[in-house]
Enzyme design. Structure first.
Site, PDB file in Angstrom:
ATOM      1  CB  SER A  32      -0.985  -0.045   1.208  1.00  0.00           C
ATOM      2  OG  SER A  32      -0.138  -0.087   2.435  1.00  0.00           O
ATOM      3  CG  ASP A 326      -4.869   5.453   6.664  1.00  0.00           C
ATOM      4  OD1 ASP A 326      -3.434   5.295   6.974  1.00  0.00           O
ATOM      5  OD2 ASP A 326      -5.146   4.562   5.535  1.00  0.00           O
ATOM      6  CG  HIS A 329      -1.530   3.523   4.695  1.00  0.00           C
ATOM      7  ND1 HIS A 329      -2.681   3.089   5.216  1.00  0.00           N
ATOM      8  CD2 HIS A 329      -0.561   2.439   4.208  1.00  0.00           C
ATOM      9  CE1 HIS A 329      -2.653   1.891   4.771  1.00  0.00           C
ATOM     10  NE2 HIS A 329      -1.781   1.531   4.060  1.00  0.00           N
TER      11      HIS A 329
END
Length: 362
Positions: A32, A326, A329
């Protein structure tokens, strides 16, 4: 965790997209931290497919797990290339500027390993070897029509192998495995990364950048999950969990040892280690200095009880004042700083600017 994937940067100004002679394209693998939209093709209901993700730069969700651009995006801009297209996403432009196989939640180890360990993973069949298979079996046969085309494509591309491995550890730690059992899989994770690097070299890659793990002891998700009243667990200078950061450094040490072994076997190949750990630690040590008055350990989006983007979650007014977007990240502002550190060669081994000299900051 989504670690996410690496980067190289040859700097140009934020608005200058003049072409660079260093690389003609970017080929990305990872999770991610580098996913530019693949995971939401597999799971359209993921949080990154909806607001407030993407609000800062793109002004819409793109599948990036941030409020804006990632390191790979800053890299592309610095190279004078378009943003790297996700392989599984809709692409009207094609892949002339490169292709990205990174998928949020992916692992270095195969799904069968986690099934054997009784661990749940987010998306099946997206692990590192699967991404490499997509590249070899689905992408290359359509993109380059002759062996010389493929050879030229790989030789003139910057290949980003990572971020990868972070999710292997996240799934284990956040599902109750103790540190000793998670340490035992570090050699397996590094071997999976090594096998991928060697296969890419065989295919013709000549410059590969491989990131280390970020300081997971500073991530909000871990600080929440392992919250303790025992202050000796925490670094008094940063508030990060010491034992988890020691684990990150262990992974990075084993990885760097393996990268040096690959360099010795392939003296004509450029293998660059991207030190995400120390690139990030600079703003955990001195958040105010780097423009984060809210500190490094508070997330802009979400709460302890609500994930970012879910009902009941809250989003800060100005993400640029935060390190964490968040809980897992980084914000675009933090990614920009990490990218700058890589570009300048400060956090790359060997220094990135020995391959492509930066011309300005991003």
């Amino acid at each position: 965790m989504n670690y996410p994937f690496v980067i190289i940067l040859i700097l140009v100004s934020r608005s200058n997209h003049a072409s660079s002679a260093c690389f003609k394209s970017i080929i990305g693998f990872g999770a991610s931290l580098a996913d530019t939209g693949n995971s939401i093709q597999f799971a359209p209901s993921q949080a990154a497919a909806a607001p407030p993700y993407g609000e800062t730069f793109f002004h819409r969700p793109t599948g990036r797990w941030s409020d804006g651009r990632l390191v790979i995006d800053f890299t592309a801009e610095a190279l004078g290339l378009p943003f790297v297209q996700p392989f599984w996403g809709p692409s009207s432009r094609g892949f002339d500027g490169g292709v990205n196989f990174a998928v949020s939640g992916c692992t270095a180890l195969p799904d069968s390993f986690f099934a054997k360990e009784g661990l749940q993973i987010e998306l099946a069949n997206t692990y590192l070897a699967a991404q490499l298979s997509w590249f070899k079996e689905l992408f290359l046969p359509k993109f380059c029509h002759t062996p010389s085309d493929c050879k030229n494509f790989l030789e003139t591309s910057l290949v980003l192998v990572g971020d990868i491995g972070g999710n292997d550890y996240n799934y284990a730690f956040l599902q109750g495995k103790n540190v000793e059992s998670v340490q035992s899989i570090v050699p397996k994770v590094v071997k999976a990364i090594s096998l991928t690097i060697n296969e890419l070299i065989k295919l013709g890659a000549t410059t590969l950048m491989v990131p280390g793990n970020v300081p997971i002891g500073c991530l909000v998700v871990y600080l929440t999950y392992f919250k303790s009243s025992n202050q000796t667990y925490y670094d008094p200078k940063t508030g990060c969990l010491n034992w988890l950061n020691r684990f990150s450094r262990l992974h990075n040490k084993v990885l760097q040892t393996e990268l040096e072994r690959i360099r010795q076997q392939n003296p004509n190949i450029n293998i660059v280690y991207a030190d995400y750990y120390n690139a990030a630690m600079q703003f955990y040590h001195s958040p105010q200095k780097y423009g984060f008055p809210e500190g490094g350990l508070v997330a802009c989006c979400g709460t302890e009880d609500h994930l970012c983007g879910t009902e009941g979650s809250k989003t800060c007014e100005d993400p640029s004042l935060y390190v964490s977007w968040d809980r897992l990240h980084f914000t675009e502002a933090a990614y920009r700083l990490i990218a700058n550190g890589l570009l300048r060669g400060t956090f790359t081994i060997p220094p990135l600017n020995t391959f492509c000299a930066p011309t300005s900051d991003i």
